[in-house]
Design an enzyme around this catalytic site. Structure first.
Site, PDB file in Angstrom:
ATOM      1  N   GLY A 154       0.838  -1.204   0.000  1.00  0.00           N
ATOM      2  CA  GLY A 154       0.000   0.000   0.000  1.00  0.00           C
ATOM      3  C   GLY A 154       0.873   1.253   0.000  1.00  0.00           C
ATOM      4  N   HIS A 155       1.951   1.229   0.783  1.00  0.00           N
ATOM      5  CA  HIS A 155       2.873   2.369   0.785  1.00  0.00           C
ATOM      6  C   HIS A 155       3.563   2.505  -0.574  1.00  0.00           C
ATOM      7  CE1 HIS A 155       2.915   1.406   5.224  1.00  0.00           C
ATOM      8  NE2 HIS A 155       2.675   2.705   5.250  1.00  0.00           N
ATOM      9  N   GLN A 159      -0.449  10.957  17.471  1.00  0.00           N
ATOM     10  CA  GLN A 159      -1.669  10.414  16.873  1.00  0.00           C
ATOM     11  C   GLN A 159      -2.043   9.050  17.430  1.00  0.00           C
ATOM     12  OE1 GLN A 159       0.284  10.414  12.789  1.00  0.00           O
ATOM     13  NE2 GLN A 159      -1.034   8.638  12.517  1.00  0.00           N
ATOM     14  N   GLY A 161      -3.110   7.234   1.196  1.00  0.00           N
ATOM     15  CA  GLY A 161      -3.829   6.016   0.836  1.00  0.00           C
ATOM     16  C   GLY A 161      -5.299   6.101   1.224  1.00  0.00           C
ATOM     17  N   GLN A 162      -6.130   5.506   0.394  1.00  0.00           N
ATOM     18  CA  GLN A 162      -7.587   5.517   0.622  1.00  0.00           C
ATOM     19  C   GLN A 162      -7.984   4.813   1.917  1.00  0.00           C
ATOM     20  OE1 GLN A 162      -9.724   2.995  -2.061  1.00  0.00           O
ATOM     21  NE2 GLN A 162     -11.565   3.147  -0.820  1.00  0.00           N
ATOM     22  N   LYS A 163      -7.173   3.854   2.373  1.00  0.00           N
ATOM     23  CA  LYS A 163      -7.587   3.079   3.547  1.00  0.00           C
ATOM     24  C   LYS A 163      -7.911   3.999   4.730  1.00  0.00           C
ATOM     25  CE  LYS A 163      -5.017   0.633   6.306  1.00  0.00           C
ATOM     26  NZ  LYS A 163      -5.511   1.109   7.628  1.00  0.00           N
ATOM     27  N   GLN A 197      -8.671  10.405   7.177  1.00  0.00           N
ATOM     28  CA  GLN A 197      -7.405  11.145   7.203  1.00  0.00           C
ATOM     29  C   GLN A 197      -7.220  11.955   5.920  1.00  0.00           C
ATOM     30  OE1 GLN A 197      -3.426   9.699   8.708  1.00  0.00           O
ATOM     31  NE2 GLN A 197      -3.126   9.201   6.563  1.00  0.00           N
ATOM     32  N   LEU A 216      -4.356  -3.950   3.115  1.00  0.00           N
ATOM     33  CA  LEU A 216      -3.016  -4.023   3.690  1.00  0.00           C
ATOM     34  C   LEU A 216      -2.849  -2.915   4.730  1.00  0.00           C
ATOM     35  CD1 LEU A 216      -0.616  -4.855   0.732  1.00  0.00           C
ATOM     36  CD2 LEU A 216      -2.090  -6.358   2.085  1.00  0.00           C
ATOM     37  N   SER A 217      -2.243  -3.294   5.843  1.00  0.00           N
ATOM     38  CA  SER A 217      -2.026  -2.352   6.932  1.00  0.00           C
ATOM     39  C   SER A 217      -0.818  -2.846   7.732  1.00  0.00           C
ATOM     40  CB  SER A 217      -3.266  -2.335   7.842  1.00  0.00           C
ATOM     41  OG  SER A 217      -2.944  -1.808   9.109  1.00  0.00           O
TER      42      SER A 217
HETATM   43  O1  PAF Z   1      -1.006   7.482   7.332  1.00  0.00           O
HETATM   44  C1  PAF Z   1       0.032   7.536   8.028  1.00  0.00           C
HETATM   45  O2  PAF Z   1       0.929   6.710   7.926  1.00  0.00           O
HETATM   46  C2  PAF Z   1       0.179   8.660   9.044  1.00  0.00           C
HETATM   47  O3  PAF Z   1      -1.034   8.999   9.624  1.00  0.00           O
HETATM   48  C3  PAF Z   1       0.892   9.908   8.467  1.00  0.00           C
HETATM   49  C4  PAF Z   1       0.082  10.554   7.362  1.00  0.00           C
HETATM   50  C5  PAF Z   1       2.271   9.535   7.951  1.00  0.00           C
HETATM   51  C6  PAF Z   1       1.063  10.958   9.579  1.00  0.00           C
HETATM   52  O4  PAF Z   1       1.803  10.458  10.643  1.00  0.00           O
END
Ligand code: PAF
Length: 287
Positions: free
Chosen positions: A33-34, A58, A144-146, A150, A181-182
């Site tokens: 996904g990344h 977060q 990413g859409q997941k 966000q 995927l996560s």
């Molecule tokens: O989606 C993520 O991995 C995080 O929330 C991000 C955007 C890198 C901010 O820490």
């Protein structure tokens, strides 16, 4: 590939980058996904920056933060292979030095759904993303859409705080069984991984019902919850049928719309969504 760790190093590195800058912001533990995010950012820019920072602001608590997977060396190999020019991998002190106290409150878009279950999550996301945008000065930033909510929090941040940055959203990447995927999937046992498929199954059946003419949003929510409830390892937190951009819950399902859900599978909290009537980067492969 240059790896910048201090603020002085990244400021210097960004100054030397030619053309349009693309940003792929990550917390590492990279998966396909990344890679989709990185590739889209590369395709849309002349110089590519990736960030790797596990952002404590977060996370709900120290345990969640500590449990987040860290795989620095492997992540650097992925960045290198994907043609990243500069990686920003700061220390905690560089991002939140002693005395740090200014956070961004992202407003109503951050309140429902994930915001209701993870009260300070989007304040942390908005703050780190604003810091990344300020320091790295990207022209385009890809998400990413997941993490659909966000993406909308970031879109609101860009609009409200006048960042001149194009935000793109790439479709969720799934395994062969449909599981999104996560980085958290690594914490699922084999059985839990199988159980976790119910999130997407419920979303997809609700999307199919809508495609077949069902517009009663309450019925679509129930459909998702019923499917998730069939799996004993799964403890749903919410099933939502909302406007894709305001995230307000709908009575009558209509596009643009996001169907989303969150659930614990064993002790791992997962989220997923499908968007309907929304054009994603590279086409909508979500449903
Ligand atoms: O989606 C993520 O991995 C995080 O929330 C991000 C955007 C890198 C901010 O820490």
């Amino acid at each position: 590939m240059e790896i910048a760790q201090t603020k002085a190093q990244i400021i210097e590195a960004v100054r030397g980058l030619p053309g349009r800058i693309g940003l792929a912001a990550t917390m590492g533990a990279l998966h396909a996904g990344h890679v989709a995010v990185i590739r889209a950012a590369k395709a849309e820019s002349d110089s590519l920056i990736a960030s790797l920072f596990v952002n404590p602001a977060q996370f709900g608590g120290a345990t969640d933060f500590d449990d987040y997977p860290r795989r620095f060396d492997r992540d650097m190999e992925v960045f290198e292979k994907e043609g990243v020019d500069v990686v920003w991998a700061p220390s905690l002190d560089d991002v939140y030095p002693e005395g740090f106290g200014t956070y961004i409150d992202p407003g109503s878009i951050a309140r429902p759904l994930e915001g209701a279950f993870r009260p300070r999550h989007f304040r942390g996301v908005a703050t780190i993303v604003a810091k990344l945008f300020t320091l790295l000065r990207p022209d385009v930033s890809v998400f990413g859409q997941k993490d659909w909510q966000q993406t909308q929090v970031v879109a609101a941040l860009v609009g409200d705080l006048d960042f001149d940055i194009k935000v793109l959203v790439v479709p969720t990447v799934r395994d062969e069984q449909g599981l999104a995927l996560s980085s958290r999937n690594r914490r699922l046992s084999g059985d839990a991984r199988r159980a976790a498929r119910v999130l997407y199954k419920g979303l997809k059946l609700a999307a199919d019902d809508y495609a077949a003419g069902e517009t009663d949003a309450a019925k679509l929510r129930r459909r998702m919850l019923t499917i998730m409830a069939k799996e004993r390892r799964c403890r749903p937190e919410y099933a939502s049928v909302a406007h894709a951009f305001t995230l307000e819950e709908l009575e009558l399902a209509a596009e643009p719309m996001v169907l989303s859900c969150a659930a614990y599978v064993d002790s791992v909290r997962l989220i997923d969504n499908v968007v309907i009537g929304v054009e994603l980067y590279g086409g909508n492969r979500a449903v």
